[in-house]
Design an enzyme around this catalytic site. Structure first.
Site, PDB file in Angstrom:
ATOM      1  N   TRP A 101      34.863  -6.974 -58.611  1.00 53.20           N
ATOM      2  CA  TRP A 101      33.495  -7.357 -58.441  1.00 53.20           C
ATOM      3  C   TRP A 101      33.187  -9.035 -58.915  1.00 53.20           C
ATOM      4  O   TRP A 101      32.241  -9.496 -57.948  1.00 53.20           O
ATOM      5  CB  TRP A 101      32.692  -6.686 -59.337  1.00 53.20           C
ATOM      6  CG  TRP A 101      32.750  -5.014 -59.120  1.00 53.20           C
ATOM      7  CD1 TRP A 101      33.389  -4.172 -59.827  1.00 53.20           C
ATOM      8  CD2 TRP A 101      32.364  -4.480 -57.921  1.00 53.20           C
ATOM      9  NE1 TRP A 101      33.263  -2.820 -58.959  1.00 53.20           N
ATOM     10  CE2 TRP A 101      32.672  -3.111 -57.759  1.00 53.20           C
ATOM     11  CE3 TRP A 101      31.758  -4.843 -56.812  1.00 53.20           C
ATOM     12  CZ2 TRP A 101      32.481  -2.213 -56.740  1.00 53.20           C
ATOM     13  CZ3 TRP A 101      31.487  -4.118 -55.371  1.00 53.20           C
ATOM     14  CH2 TRP A 101      31.778  -2.917 -55.528  1.00 53.20           C
ATOM     15  N   ASP A 168      27.196 -10.202 -65.166  1.00 47.35           N
ATOM     16  CA  ASP A 168      27.024  -8.885 -64.089  1.00 47.35           C
ATOM     17  C   ASP A 168      27.378  -7.870 -65.228  1.00 47.35           C
ATOM     18  O   ASP A 168      28.549  -7.739 -65.517  1.00 47.35           O
ATOM     19  CB  ASP A 168      27.974  -8.964 -63.104  1.00 47.35           C
ATOM     20  CG  ASP A 168      28.099  -7.601 -62.306  1.00 47.35           C
ATOM     21  OD1 ASP A 168      27.225  -6.560 -62.812  1.00 47.35           O
ATOM     22  OD2 ASP A 168      28.797  -7.234 -61.277  1.00 47.35           O
ATOM     23  N   LYS A 192      25.079   3.573 -63.691  1.00 50.47           N
ATOM     24  CA  LYS A 192      26.023   3.966 -64.602  1.00 50.47           C
ATOM     25  C   LYS A 192      25.171   4.333 -65.984  1.00 50.47           C
ATOM     26  O   LYS A 192      24.912   5.297 -66.207  1.00 50.47           O
ATOM     27  CB  LYS A 192      27.048   2.894 -64.614  1.00 50.47           C
ATOM     28  CG  LYS A 192      27.750   2.426 -63.421  1.00 50.47           C
ATOM     29  CD  LYS A 192      28.365   1.408 -63.324  1.00 50.47           C
ATOM     30  CE  LYS A 192      28.682   0.730 -62.053  1.00 50.47           C
ATOM     31  NZ  LYS A 192      29.478   1.570 -60.834  1.00 50.47           N
TER      32      LYS A 192
END
Ligand code: PMP
Length: 356
Positions: A101, A168, A192
Site C-alpha cells: 500500500w 495512511d 476495517k
C-alpha cells in the site's frame, strides 16, 4: 455454526452496529423514511455527520488546528488526493515504504511531484519496519503507512519529523491511543475499524493546505471540503451513518484505551500460540508485529491447504494470506471478539498435535 470473521477488509463490525444500521434502513430515527432515502441536507443527516466528526475529534483528542472530513472513495483516492493538495510539481515528498500500500501511495505521488523513498523494507520481504532513515530537509511531507495490512507490520512508535507527517491509517485507525495532534494529515478507508466501504475519513491540519500552485479540481480540494463542512456534494450517506454508529460504539465501550487493551490481549494470545508451535513460522520482526493483521506460515507448505480447509470447516473466514505474500493472515480488528482468537488458537494447537 458460529462464524469467526478474520477478513482483512471489509471486515467484522460490532453486532449492535449492524442491528442499528438494519433498523435505519427500514425507519431512520422514527422519521418513517429509510436512511437510504433521506436528503443529505436535512437536519437528520446533519446530526449524523456532526456526531461522526465530533466523535473522531473526541477519540483522537484533536485540537482546533485539525479538521475532520468524510469523503468519497477508498484510501486509494487519498493516494492521489494527498499529493495533489500537498505536493508541488518541483517539490519533493518523502515516502517510507513497508509494503504494497505504501508503494502504491508513492507511485501516485510521483504523478504530481518528486518522490524520495526514504526507506523500503522490500530487502527483507517487508517483514520489518526500518527505523533509521533520513528525510530530505525540504520535503513537503513524510508519508507512512501506520499498519501494513498485507505484510502484518505496524508502527508502534511513530517517527519524529521536522516535516509534516502524513499517515495512511486505513487498517489500524482507532485501534489505540496516540498523540494524533502530531500528524499533519491522516486518512483511512472506513471498511476495517470504522464501518462500511465507500467513505474515507480524513484528518487534516489546516496549515498544510493552500500551499501548492496547481489548480485543483473542486471535488479534490480539501480546503473546499472544509469550507463546505464535509457536505460539498452528496456524501455516501449510509456509509457515513455506519461510521458514526461504529464511532459511537467505540466511545461507549471505553474509547481507544479499551480498544488497545482488547487488541493487545487478542494479539498476545495469537502470537504466543504461533511462537509456541514449531509447525507455524512467524516471519515478521517481533517488535513490528501488527495488532491488527498477523501473518505467518506453515513450515510444510503442503500442510497449508489442509489447515485452510480445517479453518473453513470450523467457520473461520478470511484466513488465507494475501495473494502476493501467501501463508496465513489472521485479521483481528476492533470488533473481533476474543473468543474468535481463542477458537483459531485451539484449532492451531490441535492441528499441531495431529500433524507436528
Ligand atoms: N491502505 C491500506 C493500509 C489498506 O489496507 C488498503 C486496503 N486494504 C488501502 C490502502 C486501499 O484501500 P481502498 O481499497 O479503500 O482504496
Amino acid at each position: 455454526m458460529k462464524l469467526h470473521n478474520f477478513n482483512s477488509g471489509p471486515s467484522v463490525l460490532p453486532q449492535t452496529v449492524m442491528e442499528q444500521a438494519s433498523q435505519a434502513i427500514l425507519d431512520f430515527n422514527g422519521t418513517g423514511l429509510s436512511i437510504l432515502e433521506i436528503g443529505h441536507r436535512t437536519t437528520h443527516f446533519q446530526a449524523v455527520l456532526d456526531e461522526a466528526i465530533a466523535s473522531v475529534k473526541q477519540l483522537m483528542d484533536l485540537g482546533d488546528d485539525h479538521d475532520v472530513l468524510f469523503l468519497h472513495g477508498g484510501a486509494t483516492t487519498q493516494f492521489m488526493q494527498v499529493p495533489m493538495n500537498l505536493l508541488d510539481d518541483q517539490a519533493t515528498a518523502a515516502y517510507h515504504i513497508n509494503g504494497i500500500w505504501g508503494k502504491k501511495a508513492a507511485t501516485e505521488a510521483a504523478l504530481f511531484g518528486k518522490v524520495t523513498i526514504v526507506a523500503d523494507s522490500a530487502d527483507r520481504q517487508n517483514t520489518y519496519i526500518q527505523k533509521e532513515f533520513s528525510i530530505p530537509e525540504a520535503a513537503s511531507y513524510l508519508h507512512i503507512t501506520s499498519n501494513n495490512t498485507v505484510e502484518g507490520t505496524q508502527w508502534h512508535q511513530f517517527p519524529e519529523t521536522s516535516v509534516p507527517l502524513v499517515a495512511d491509517m486505513s487498517s489500524d485507525i482507532f485501534c489505540r491511543p496516540a498523540n494524533y495532534n502530531r500528524f499533519a494529515f491522516i486518512y483511512a478507508g472506513a471498511q476495517k475499524n470504522m464501518g462500511a466501504a465507500g467513505v474515507n475519513m480524513v484528518v487534516v491540519r489546516k496549515d498544510v493546505l493552500g500551499k501548492v500552485n496547481r489548480r485543483i479540481p473542486t471535488i479534490m480540494d480539501y480546503q473546499k471540503h472544509i469550507a463546505a463542512g464535509s457536505l460539498m456534494n452528496t456524501p455516501p450517506v449510509f456509509a457515513v451513518y455506519v461510521s458514526m454508529l461504529t464511532l459511537r460504539w467505540i466511545i461507549q465501550e471505553g474509547g481507544l484505551p479499551e480498544m488497545e487493551k482488547r487488541n493487545q490481549a487478542k494479539a498476545n494470545l495469537l502470537y504466543q500460540t504461533i511462537d509456541s508451535l514449531p509447525l507455524f513460522t512467524p516471519t515478521v520482526a517481533k517488535e513490528d508485529r501488527s495488532l491488527m493483521n498477523a501473518v505467518f506460515f506453515l513450515n510444510d507448505p503442503a500442510l497449508e491447504p489442509v489447515f485452510l480447509d480445517e479453518c473453513k470447516k470450523e467457520g473461520m473466514i478470511g484466513v488465507k494470506g494475501y495473494r502476493t505474500v501467501g501463508g496465513i493472515r489472521v485479521s483481528m480488528y476492533n470488533a473481533l471478539d476474543q473468543s474468535s482468537v481463542e477458537a483459531i488458537c485451539s484449532l492451531m494447537q490441535d492441528f499441531a498435535r495431529r500433524k507436528g
